[in-house]
Write a protein that holds these residues in place. Structure first.
Motif, PDB file in Angstrom:
ATOM      1  N   ILE A  76      -0.313  -1.896  -3.355  1.00 51.71           N
ATOM      2  CA  ILE A  76      -0.514  -0.469  -3.556  1.00 51.71           C
ATOM      3  C   ILE A  76      -0.999   0.181  -2.265  1.00 51.71           C
ATOM      4  O   ILE A  76      -2.177   0.067  -1.916  1.00 51.71           O
ATOM      5  N   PRO A  77      -0.128   0.841  -1.494  1.00 53.87           N
ATOM      6  CA  PRO A  77      -0.586   1.537  -0.297  1.00 53.87           C
ATOM      7  C   PRO A  77      -1.202   2.889  -0.632  1.00 53.87           C
ATOM      8  O   PRO A  77      -0.642   3.659  -1.421  1.00 53.87           O
ATOM      9  N   THR A  78      -2.356   3.178  -0.048  1.00 52.41           N
ATOM     10  CA  THR A  78      -3.023   4.461  -0.255  1.00 52.41           C
ATOM     11  C   THR A  78      -3.900   4.765   0.943  1.00 52.41           C
ATOM     12  O   THR A  78      -4.727   3.936   1.334  1.00 52.41           O
ATOM     13  N   SER A  79      -3.740   5.927   1.525  1.00 48.14           N
ATOM     14  CA  SER A  79      -4.530   6.279   2.704  1.00 48.14           C
ATOM     15  C   SER A  79      -5.928   6.740   2.344  1.00 48.14           C
ATOM     16  O   SER A  79      -6.793   6.832   3.211  1.00 48.14           O
ATOM     17  N   THR A 125      -4.119   3.633  11.082  1.00 49.03           N
ATOM     18  CA  THR A 125      -5.302   4.460  11.366  1.00 49.03           C
ATOM     19  C   THR A 125      -5.446   5.606  10.374  1.00 49.03           C
ATOM     20  O   THR A 125      -6.404   5.653   9.604  1.00 49.03           O
ATOM     21  N   ASP A 126      -4.480   6.534  10.369  1.00 51.80           N
ATOM     22  CA  ASP A 126      -4.528   7.670   9.440  1.00 51.80           C
ATOM     23  C   ASP A 126      -3.607   7.479   8.243  1.00 51.80           C
ATOM     24  O   ASP A 126      -3.907   7.938   7.152  1.00 51.80           O
ATOM     25  N   SER A 127      -2.476   6.830   8.458  1.00 54.55           N
ATOM     26  CA  SER A 127      -1.536   6.538   7.376  1.00 54.55           C
ATOM     27  C   SER A 127      -1.188   5.058   7.428  1.00 54.55           C
ATOM     28  O   SER A 127      -1.341   4.411   8.468  1.00 54.55           O
ATOM     29  N   VAL A 128      -0.754   4.532   6.305  1.00 57.14           N
ATOM     30  CA  VAL A 128      -0.442   3.102   6.231  1.00 57.14           C
ATOM     31  C   VAL A 128       0.711   2.775   7.174  1.00 57.14           C
ATOM     32  O   VAL A 128       1.755   3.429   7.149  1.00 57.14           O
ATOM     33  N   ASP A 129       0.501   1.784   8.015  1.00 56.22           N
ATOM     34  CA  ASP A 129       1.522   1.307   8.944  1.00 56.22           C
ATOM     35  C   ASP A 129       2.338   0.237   8.234  1.00 56.22           C
ATOM     36  O   ASP A 129       1.899  -0.912   8.094  1.00 56.22           O
ATOM     37  N   PHE A 130       3.529   0.596   7.777  1.00 63.29           N
ATOM     38  CA  PHE A 130       4.314  -0.313   6.952  1.00 63.29           C
ATOM     39  C   PHE A 130       4.891  -1.477   7.744  1.00 63.29           C
ATOM     40  O   PHE A 130       5.094  -2.559   7.200  1.00 63.29           O
ATOM     41  N   TRP A 156      10.667   7.258   1.566  1.00 64.50           N
ATOM     42  CA  TRP A 156      10.917   7.826   2.901  1.00 64.50           C
ATOM     43  C   TRP A 156      10.210   7.004   3.980  1.00 64.50           C
ATOM     44  O   TRP A 156      10.780   6.729   5.032  1.00 64.50           O
ATOM     45  N   LYS A 157       8.987   6.594   3.712  1.00 60.73           N
ATOM     46  CA  LYS A 157       8.208   5.853   4.701  1.00 60.73           C
ATOM     47  C   LYS A 157       8.915   4.560   5.109  1.00 60.73           C
ATOM     48  O   LYS A 157       8.990   4.218   6.292  1.00 60.73           O
TER      49      LYS A 157
END
Length: 219
Positions: A76-79, A125-130, A156-157
Motif C-alpha cells: 500500500i503506497p501512501t505519501s 522524499t515527497d512522493s513514493v519512488d516506485f 499513472w505513476k
C-alpha cells in the motif's frame, strides 16, 4: 520485476460509477467464475499493489479466496500514511507492507502498524519512488512479480516510470461517461504521440460478461 496492471473497466475506460464511488459496484456485473478468475490471478503473483484511496473506499482484503496459501503480499503506497488502523489489510492475518516517504513518515503510525504485525518501507522524499520500491521489494523480500489494481493516479505513476510489462483488462459492456470520473490512467498525461507508452495486443477473449484483453509492452 514483472508488473501487471489488472483492472475491470467500462467500454469508455472508467473504473467506477463516479468520483469517490467504490469499484466494487461493477463487480455486480460479474458471475462467480469471473470473480474466481480475478482471485486466481492474484495467486500467480508475489505482491498486489493498491492505492490509499482503494483502501479508504473499498476496504478490501486483497486475498485469493479460491486457493489456500496463495495470497499475494499486500503493498500500500501512501505519501501521508492516513490509512485507518482498522482497515482489513492491517487487521487480518495476511502480510501487508505500507510504503511511505521521508517527508510523510509518521513514526507513531509506523509503530502502530508494526504492532499489528505489518511492515513499513520508506521509498522517496515527497512522493513514493516506485522504481526504488521495486528494488527494495526484490532485494529485501524476494518479490519479483506485482499485480497493480490501482486507480487512475496510481496506474499513472507506474506507467509514467515505464515499469509496466503487462496489462490485463476485463472490459465490461457498459458506458459510464463523466468528465471527472476515474479512468484506467489519469495523472498528467502525454501531449505528444512520441512520449506515450506503447503496448501490443497479445490476447482477446470474448467471455459471457466481459471481454478479456491482454497487452505486453512493445519492444
Amino acid at each position: 520485476m514483472k508488473i501487471t496492471v489488472f483492472s475491470q473497466i467500462s467500454i469508455d475506460g472508467k473504473l467506477t460509477l463516479g468520483a469517490g464511488n467504490s469499484s466494487k459496484d461493477l463487480f455486480s456485473l460479474l458471475n462467480e467464475q469471473d470473480i474466481e478468475f480475478i482471485h486466481k490471478f492474484r495467486g500467480k503473483v508475489d505482491g498486489i499493489v493498491v492505492g490509499k484511496n482503494t483502501i479508504l473506499t473499498d476496504n478490501p482484503f486483497l486475498t485469493n479466496r479460491y486457493e489456500i496459501n496463495k495470497n499475494p503480499v499486500r503493498i500500500i503506497p501512501t505519501s501521508s500514511m492516513d490509512i485507518p488502523l482498522d482497515s482489513n489489510v492491517l487487521t487480518d492475518d495476511g502480510r501487508t507492507i505500507v510504503v511511505t516517504t521521508e517527508n510523510g513518515k509518521d513514526m507513531e503510525k509506523i509503530k502502530q502498524i508494526q504492532e499489528l504485525g505489518k511492515e513499513c518501507l520508506i521509498c522517496g522524499t515527497d512522493s513514493v519512488d516506485f522504481k526504488e520500491l521495486c528494488v527494495q521489494l526484490e532485494n529485501k523480500y524476494g518479490i519479483t512479480s506485482l499485480m497493480v489494481e490501482g486507480g487512475g493516479f496510481l496506474n499513472w505513476k507506474v506507467f509514467d516510470k515505464d515499469l509496466v510489462d503487462e496489462i490485463v483488462l476485463m472490459q465490461l459492456p457498459i458506458i459510464i461517461g463523466g468528465g471527472t470520473n476515474v479512468t484506467l490512467v489519469d495523472g498528467e498525461g502525454y501531449e505528444e504521440l512520441t512520449t506515450t507508452k506503447k503496448f501490443k495486443v497479445v490476447e482477446m477473449q470474448q467471455q459471457e460478461n466481459y471481454t478479456l484483453m491482454r497487452y505486453l509492452k512493445a519492444v
